[in-house]
Scaffold this motif. Sequence first.
Motif, PDB file in Angstrom:
ATOM      1  N   VAL A   1       0.874  -1.174   0.000  1.00 14.11           N
ATOM      2  CA  VAL A   1       0.000   0.000   0.000  1.00 14.11           C
ATOM      3  C   VAL A   1       0.906   1.217   0.000  1.00 14.11           C
ATOM      4  O   VAL A   1       1.902   1.247   0.713  1.00 14.11           O
ATOM      5  N   LYS A   2       0.531   2.225  -0.796  1.00 12.38           N
ATOM      6  CA  LYS A   2       1.289   3.479  -0.711  1.00 12.38           C
ATOM      7  C   LYS A   2       0.388   4.664  -0.992  1.00 12.38           C
ATOM      8  O   LYS A   2      -0.572   4.573  -1.754  1.00 12.38           O
TER       9      LYS A   2
ATOM     10  N   PRO B   1      -5.259   2.499   4.458  1.00 13.32           N
ATOM     11  CA  PRO B   1      -6.373   1.586   4.212  1.00 13.32           C
ATOM     12  C   PRO B   1      -7.218   1.395   5.471  1.00 13.32           C
ATOM     13  O   PRO B   1      -6.759   1.658   6.586  1.00 13.32           O
ATOM     14  N   SER B   2      -8.444   0.930   5.287  1.00 12.14           N
ATOM     15  CA  SER B   2      -9.313   0.653   6.426  1.00 12.14           C
ATOM     16  C   SER B   2      -8.757  -0.522   7.215  1.00 12.14           C
ATOM     17  O   SER B   2      -7.943  -1.309   6.713  1.00 12.14           O
ATOM     18  N   ASN B   3      -9.215  -0.670   8.446  1.00 17.73           N
ATOM     19  CA  ASN B   3      -8.767  -1.798   9.268  1.00 17.73           C
ATOM     20  C   ASN B   3      -9.179  -3.123   8.631  1.00 17.73           C
ATOM     21  O   ASN B   3      -8.433  -4.094   8.699  1.00 17.73           O
ATOM     22  N   ASP B   4     -10.354  -3.168   8.000  1.00 17.15           N
ATOM     23  CA  ASP B   4     -10.794  -4.392   7.324  1.00 17.15           C
ATOM     24  C   ASP B   4      -9.855  -4.745   6.175  1.00 17.15           C
ATOM     25  O   ASP B   4      -9.516  -5.906   5.969  1.00 17.15           O
TER      26      ASP B   4
ATOM     27  N   LEU C   1      -6.710  -3.801   5.903  1.00 15.48           N
ATOM     28  CA  LEU C   1      -5.437  -4.216   6.508  1.00 15.48           C
ATOM     29  C   LEU C   1      -5.500  -5.663   6.978  1.00 15.48           C
ATOM     30  O   LEU C   1      -4.575  -6.438   6.751  1.00 15.48           O
ATOM     31  N   LYS C   2      -6.615  -6.025   7.606  1.00 17.34           N
ATOM     32  CA  LYS C   2      -6.777  -7.406   8.073  1.00 17.34           C
ATOM     33  C   LYS C   2      -6.699  -8.374   6.897  1.00 17.34           C
ATOM     34  O   LYS C   2      -6.031  -9.402   6.967  1.00 17.34           O
ATOM     35  N   GLN C   3      -7.371  -8.031   5.819  1.00 22.51           N
ATOM     36  CA  GLN C   3      -7.361  -8.889   4.638  1.00 22.51           C
ATOM     37  C   GLN C   3      -5.945  -9.020   4.070  1.00 22.51           C
ATOM     38  O   GLN C   3      -5.492 -10.112   3.720  1.00 22.51           O
ATOM     39  N   ILE C   4      -5.231  -7.908   4.005  1.00 28.44           N
ATOM     40  CA  ILE C   4      -3.861  -7.914   3.480  1.00 28.44           C
ATOM     41  C   ILE C   4      -2.956  -8.775   4.360  1.00 28.44           C
ATOM     42  O   ILE C   4      -2.201  -9.603   3.867  1.00 28.44           O
TER      43      ILE C   4
END
Length: 82
Positions: A61-62, A66-69, A71-74
Amino acid sequence: MKIQVLGTGCAKCKSLEKAVREVVAQNNIDAEVTKVEDIMEIMKFNVMTTPALVVDGKVVVKGRVPSNDELKQILTNKIFLI
């Protein structure tokens, strides 16, 4: 997993670091989270827009937080959206 948050200390950079640490803690992700503020180190990743997120040496990501959701997915599925 090695996670690096790239950013010089702006509000968005701090926000991304906080969100990453929260997602890692909430989901029991085995990861080492570090903050990289040195502009020369950041440039080694060919990142010109911060904040940026690096997972295991790959920029995922740059230029945004991003949303917490997301981030969790990533971080749990290693889905890199860049």
